[in-house]
Design a protein around this motif. Structure first.
Motif, short mmCIF file in Angstrom:
data_model
loop_
_atom_site.label_atom_id
_atom_site.label_comp_id
_atom_site.label_asym_id
_atom_site.label_seq_id
_atom_site.Cartn_x
_atom_site.Cartn_y
_atom_site.Cartn_z
N TYR A 44 0.84 -1.20 0.00
CA TYR A 44 0.00 0.00 0.00
C TYR A 44 0.87 1.25 0.00
O TYR A 44 2.03 1.22 0.42
N GLU A 46 -0.21 4.34 1.45
CA GLU A 46 -0.72 5.32 2.42
C GLU A 46 -0.66 4.70 3.81
O GLU A 46 -0.18 3.58 3.98
N LEU A 47 -1.17 5.41 4.81
CA LEU A 47 -1.24 4.93 6.19
C LEU A 47 0.13 4.52 6.74
O LEU A 47 0.27 3.58 7.50
N ASN A 53 1.77 0.16 -4.52
CA ASN A 53 0.35 -0.17 -4.60
C ASN A 53 -0.07 -0.71 -5.98
O ASN A 53 -1.13 -0.39 -6.49
N ASN A 87 -8.30 -6.66 0.93
CA ASN A 87 -7.47 -5.68 0.23
C ASN A 87 -7.86 -5.49 -1.22
O ASN A 87 -7.51 -4.48 -1.82
N TYR A 118 -10.05 -0.60 2.83
CA TYR A 118 -9.54 0.77 2.93
C TYR A 118 -10.64 1.76 2.53
O TYR A 118 -10.46 2.96 2.62
N GLY A 124 -5.76 -2.45 -2.90
CA GLY A 124 -5.09 -1.77 -1.79
C GLY A 124 -4.08 -2.75 -1.23
O GLY A 124 -4.44 -3.74 -0.60
N CYS A 127 -0.37 -3.60 4.11
CA CYS A 127 0.10 -2.53 4.99
C CYS A 127 -0.08 -3.00 6.43
O CYS A 127 -0.94 -2.50 7.14
#
Length: 179
Positions: A44, A46-47, A53, A87, A118, A124, A127
Motif C-alpha cells: 500500500y 498510504e497509512l 500499490n 485488500n 480501505y 489496496g 500494509c
C-alpha cells in the motif's frame, strides 16, 4: 447399517462436489510466490506504508467444470478483529479470462472492483502494523454464475459473501508482508 449409510452417503456427496475436485485449479504469479515476502512495489502507498500499490500479475489454469465467471480476492488473514481484512475484490471476470496483468491493467469489460477495507474500489496493497508479519491470501474463485449483482460501491464483506456462495473452486497463493 442404517447409521453407516447416513454417514457414508453425505460424505460421498461431499467428495463428489466440484469444489472438492478443483485440486487441479492453480493460481500462479511472477510477482508473488507461496510463502515468500511480498515486494514493496505491491504494498500500500498510504497509512505509513510507502509501497507502489500495484496489484501483482496473476494467472490461473484448470478451473473446475461449469465455471461461468471468476472473482479475484486478496485478504489479510492476520488483520485485527479476527475476520481478516479485504485488500482487493474483483468480480464478473468472464470465464475466458486466465490472467490479470500487473496493476490490473486492461480488466475485461464488465469486470467490477468493489470497495476494499480501505474504503475504496480497487487494489489496496499490504500494509501490516509495524513490526508485525501478516499473511495475505491471493485467490481466484471459479464461480457458477455469469455475473454477481454488485457494483463498485459494494462493501468487501458483501462481495466476499456472494463470491463464496457461488464458488465452484478456489486457487490461492499465500504470501507475507511486514514493515
Amino acid at each position: 447399517m442404517k447409521s453407516l449409510c447416513r454417514l457414508v452417503l453425505p460424505l460421498s456427496l461431499l467428495l463428489l462436489s466440484p469444489f472438492v475436485h478443483a485440486a487441479d485449479f492453480v493460481l500462479e504469479s511472477i510477482d508473488i510466490h507461496e510463502g515468500d515476502r511480498i515486494s514493496i512495489r505491491h504494498a500500500y502507498a498510504e497509512l505509513g506504508c510507502k509501497g507502489g500499490n500495484l496489484a501483482p500479475m496473476l494467472m490461473w489454469r484448470n478451473p473446475p467444470a461449469g465455471t461461468r465467471s471468476f472473482a479475484v480476492t486478496v485478504q489479510d488473514l492476520d488483520a485485527p478483529g479476527g475476520n481478516g481484512a479485504w485488500n482487493w475484490i474483483v468480480v464478473n471476470l468472464p470465464a475466458a479470462t486466465t490472467e490479470l496483468k500487473e496493476g490490473a491493467a486492461g480488466l475485461p469489460a464488465g469486470a467490477v472492483q468493489t470497495r476494499n477495507d480501505y474504503g475504496r474500489p480497487g487494489y489496496g496493497g499490504p500494509c501490516s502494523l509495524p513490526g508485525k508479519t501478516h499473511r495475505y491470501e491471493f485467490s481466484v474463485w471459479a464461480l457458477k454464475s455469469d455475473k454477481l449483482k454488485i457494483d463498485a460501491k459494494a462493501n468487501a464483506a458483501l462481495a466476499a459473501f456472494m463470491i463464496k456462495g457461488n464458488a465452484l473452486g478456489q486457487a490461492k497463493i499465500t504470501a507475507t508482508y511486514s514493515r
